[in-house]
Design an enzyme around this catalytic site. Sequence first.
Site, PDB file in Angstrom:
ATOM      1  N   GLU A 152       0.851  -1.197   0.000  1.00  0.00           N
ATOM      2  CA  GLU A 152       0.000   0.000   0.000  1.00  0.00           C
ATOM      3  C   GLU A 152       0.881   1.240   0.000  1.00  0.00           C
ATOM      4  OE1 GLU A 152      -0.383   2.204   2.637  1.00  0.00           O
ATOM      5  OE2 GLU A 152       0.896   1.182   4.074  1.00  0.00           O
ATOM      6  N   ARG A 155      -1.053   7.450   2.282  1.00  0.00           N
ATOM      7  CA  ARG A 155      -0.496   8.350   3.296  1.00  0.00           C
ATOM      8  C   ARG A 155      -1.552   8.575   4.358  1.00  0.00           C
ATOM      9  NH1 ARG A 155       0.111  13.136  -0.659  1.00  0.00           N
ATOM     10  NH2 ARG A 155      -1.798  12.081  -1.288  1.00  0.00           N
ATOM     11  N   GLU A 156      -1.165   8.533   5.623  1.00  0.00           N
ATOM     12  CA  GLU A 156      -2.132   8.841   6.666  1.00  0.00           C
ATOM     13  C   GLU A 156      -2.610  10.275   6.472  1.00  0.00           C
ATOM     14  OE1 GLU A 156      -0.920   7.830  10.648  1.00  0.00           O
ATOM     15  OE2 GLU A 156      -0.030   5.964   9.950  1.00  0.00           O
ATOM     16  N   LYS A 222       7.974  -1.113  -2.512  1.00  0.00           N
ATOM     17  CA  LYS A 222       7.459  -0.385  -1.356  1.00  0.00           C
ATOM     18  C   LYS A 222       8.599   0.177  -0.503  1.00  0.00           C
ATOM     19  CE  LYS A 222       5.128   1.013   2.056  1.00  0.00           C
ATOM     20  NZ  LYS A 222       3.825   1.308   2.485  1.00  0.00           N
ATOM     21  N   LEU A 268      10.343  17.919   0.040  1.00  0.00           N
ATOM     22  CA  LEU A 268      11.553  18.723   0.220  1.00  0.00           C
ATOM     23  C   LEU A 268      11.320  19.758   1.318  1.00  0.00           C
ATOM     24  CD1 LEU A 268      12.678  19.318  -3.493  1.00  0.00           C
ATOM     25  CD2 LEU A 268      13.833  17.914  -1.768  1.00  0.00           C
ATOM     26  N   GLY A 275       8.623  11.397  10.862  1.00  0.00           N
ATOM     27  CA  GLY A 275       8.263  10.481  11.941  1.00  0.00           C
ATOM     28  C   GLY A 275       7.199   9.544  11.433  1.00  0.00           C
ATOM     29  N   CYS A 278       5.853   4.588   9.543  1.00  0.00           N
ATOM     30  CA  CYS A 278       6.322   4.005   8.281  1.00  0.00           C
ATOM     31  C   CYS A 278       7.779   4.345   7.989  1.00  0.00           C
ATOM     32  CB  CYS A 278       5.432   4.459   7.141  1.00  0.00           C
ATOM     33  SG  CYS A 278       3.725   3.977   7.416  1.00  0.00           S
TER      34      CYS A 278
HETATM   35  C1  UGA Z   1       4.308   7.253   4.040  1.00  0.00           C
HETATM   36  C2  UGA Z   1       4.329   7.297   2.502  1.00  0.00           C
HETATM   37  O1  UGA Z   1       4.234   8.641   2.056  1.00  0.00           O
HETATM   38  C3  UGA Z   1       3.159   6.480   1.929  1.00  0.00           C
HETATM   39  O2  UGA Z   1       3.244   6.452   0.512  1.00  0.00           O
HETATM   40  C4  UGA Z   1       3.226   5.053   2.493  1.00  0.00           C
HETATM   41  O3  UGA Z   1       2.148   4.265   2.057  1.00  0.00           O
HETATM   42  C5  UGA Z   1       3.195   5.105   4.010  1.00  0.00           C
HETATM   43  O4  UGA Z   1       4.312   5.897   4.475  1.00  0.00           O
HETATM   44  C6  UGA Z   1       3.303   3.700   4.535  1.00  0.00           C
HETATM   45  O5  UGA Z   1       4.332   3.066   4.348  1.00  0.00           O
HETATM   46  O6  UGA Z   1       2.316   3.187   5.067  1.00  0.00           O
HETATM   47  P1  UGA Z   1       2.930   8.554   5.949  1.00  0.00           P
HETATM   48  O7  UGA Z   1       3.853   7.884   6.915  1.00  0.00           O
HETATM   49  O8  UGA Z   1       1.466   8.522   6.204  1.00  0.00           O
HETATM   50  O9  UGA Z   1       3.124   7.927   4.465  1.00  0.00           O
HETATM   51  O10 UGA Z   1       3.340  10.079   5.894  1.00  0.00           O
HETATM   52  P2  UGA Z   1       4.103  11.073   4.894  1.00  0.00           P
HETATM   53  O11 UGA Z   1       3.144  12.038   4.357  1.00  0.00           O
HETATM   54  O12 UGA Z   1       4.926  10.331   3.942  1.00  0.00           O
HETATM   55  O13 UGA Z   1       5.046  11.862   5.939  1.00  0.00           O
HETATM   56  C7  UGA Z   1       6.046  11.165   6.705  1.00  0.00           C
HETATM   57  C8  UGA Z   1       6.805  12.113   7.590  1.00  0.00           C
HETATM   58  O14 UGA Z   1       7.658  12.950   6.814  1.00  0.00           O
HETATM   59  C9  UGA Z   1       5.955  13.069   8.438  1.00  0.00           C
HETATM   60  O15 UGA Z   1       6.497  13.130   9.740  1.00  0.00           O
HETATM   61  C10 UGA Z   1       6.089  14.401   7.725  1.00  0.00           C
HETATM   62  O16 UGA Z   1       5.934  15.496   8.603  1.00  0.00           O
HETATM   63  C11 UGA Z   1       7.506  14.306   7.205  1.00  0.00           C
HETATM   64  N1  UGA Z   1       7.768  15.134   6.008  1.00  0.00           N
HETATM   65  C12 UGA Z   1       7.093  14.906   4.854  1.00  0.00           C
HETATM   66  C13 UGA Z   1       8.756  16.118   6.061  1.00  0.00           C
HETATM   67  O17 UGA Z   1       9.405  16.322   7.117  1.00  0.00           O
HETATM   68  N2  UGA Z   1       9.012  16.842   4.950  1.00  0.00           N
HETATM   69  C14 UGA Z   1       8.362  16.649   3.786  1.00  0.00           C
HETATM   70  O18 UGA Z   1       8.665  17.360   2.795  1.00  0.00           O
HETATM   71  C15 UGA Z   1       7.365  15.668   3.730  1.00  0.00           C
END
Ligand code: UGA
Length: 459
Positions: A152, A155-156, A222, A268, A275, A278
């Site tokens: 999958e 994104r949450e 993945k 970026l 955090g 995932c």
């Molecule tokens: C992530 C992936 O984006 C999904 O595609 C994947 O399905 C999911 O893991 C999973 O393996 O289940 P998620 O953990 O919900 O999704 O969140 P993200 O939106 O990817 O953000 C992850 C972290 O990175 C957050 O803490 C966010 O604040 C941080 N982030 C994100 C940044 O610090 N900078 C950014 O530019 C983007």
Amino acid sequence: MHLAVIGCGYVGLVTGACLAEAGHDVVCADVDAARIAQLNAGIVPIYEQYLDKVLVSAREAGKISFTADAGEAIRCSDAIFICVGTPPKENGDADLSAIDNVARQIATEARSCKLVIEKSTVPARTGLALRQALTAYSRGSGLTFRVVSNPEFLREGTAVEDFFHPDRIVVGVEDESAAEMREIYRPILEHKFRCPVHQDSCGSAPSAQLLVTTVNSAELIKHASNSFLALKISYANVVADLCEKIGADVEEVTHAMGLDPRIGGQFLRAGLGFGGFCFPKDLQAFVHLAGTVGIDFEILKAAERVNKQRIDRFVDKVHQALWVVKGKRLAILGLAFKAGTDDIRFSPALDVAQRMLAEGAEVHATDPVALSRAKAVLPQLTYHDDPYEALHNAEAALICTEWNGFRDLDWQRAGKRMARRLVIDGRNLCSPAHMRDLDFEYFSFGRELVGASLAHAAH
Ligand code: UGA
């Protein structure tokens, strides 16, 4: 089709609800009987936009049910999605015991051959091990099980939208199972569903591609995707550190970088780092997997190291701004690991809160949806539903989650309530120019320091 979803966490619940909304008959099972009781009572145990709406609609259509008896779900289904947790072990490897348990249940409870779909994020080669386990546990039954890897990419916070509008649907198969997978996803592939996010405005153009690969490739896709995104974030964070030293603006730099389609503008955003359940664990598991086959994934180790240091960098800024933390009242804005979710697992915000508590600060915290989860793990904080209450008499506001609501606060009003007009922004949410106009001292990552003359020279 009749589908079972084992595991009613973030992935399982969204998968089950959306497949039911797309027209399948879905039974969701979980060992947590209290969670099943909540779901049967119509209570959604997690915050995920549109999920409540989808669940109500699927229940009303009689397409979804919940049970604590996985055997019942297994027996009445043609295909079974495994969506149980795969938490990290001490050594960074993924703990696959929940998957093993489900394999044993499927093998012993099934009365006919089943398609078993691995959706939990797992290290490469788990699919093959799963098939062997199913064969071993069902020996003598005359049943055969086919295994598919269907990672999958939800994104949450935007999981329902991601489910109905995926970039790609990956199915890793060893046999002819791709046809059944195509059948399961047909409503999505042919855009034959009522979109709970856009209603009719998303049109009917099919969006996603179904990619058929081997099981091993699907599993690797993945891990490689998540790790690459984590790498991108850490890269932006080091660029931000450099911007601070050189006197450049990280937003200007990453914006221009992102206009190159080979780079792309997403992921970026500099700040407190990544955090959640995932990225941190997937990165560790990928490094570990590479190590087991003699490959030193040095760049991912660096990405992980950079990410851990983000908390130190943020705490340095707090010291720079406040000098002594002990005894001071601080407001933490945001506890969830990112905006749009109540998930606090591996949330940088909690690390910051703990560091401030350890230094003797009086910590007040607010979050639009994550308060009750945070209270359960950090009872030492004082919690407020209203951000202006959290900011009352605070000597600094520490922004830790990128909720738009914090950017859009009436900062003039907030400033009047605060003991000192000081914001340390761990998510680069506010505009330095705006904060200057409002007479705030304002610290963020890789951007101009506002009110720097007040900051302590020691740093
Ligand atoms: C992530 C992936 O984006 C999904 O595609 C994947 O399905 C999911 O893991 C999973 O393996 O289940 P998620 O953990 O919900 O999704 O969140 P993200 O939106 O990817 O953000 C992850 C972290 O990175 C957050 O803490 C966010 O604040 C941080 N982030 C994100 C940044 O610090 N900078 C950014 O530019 C983007």
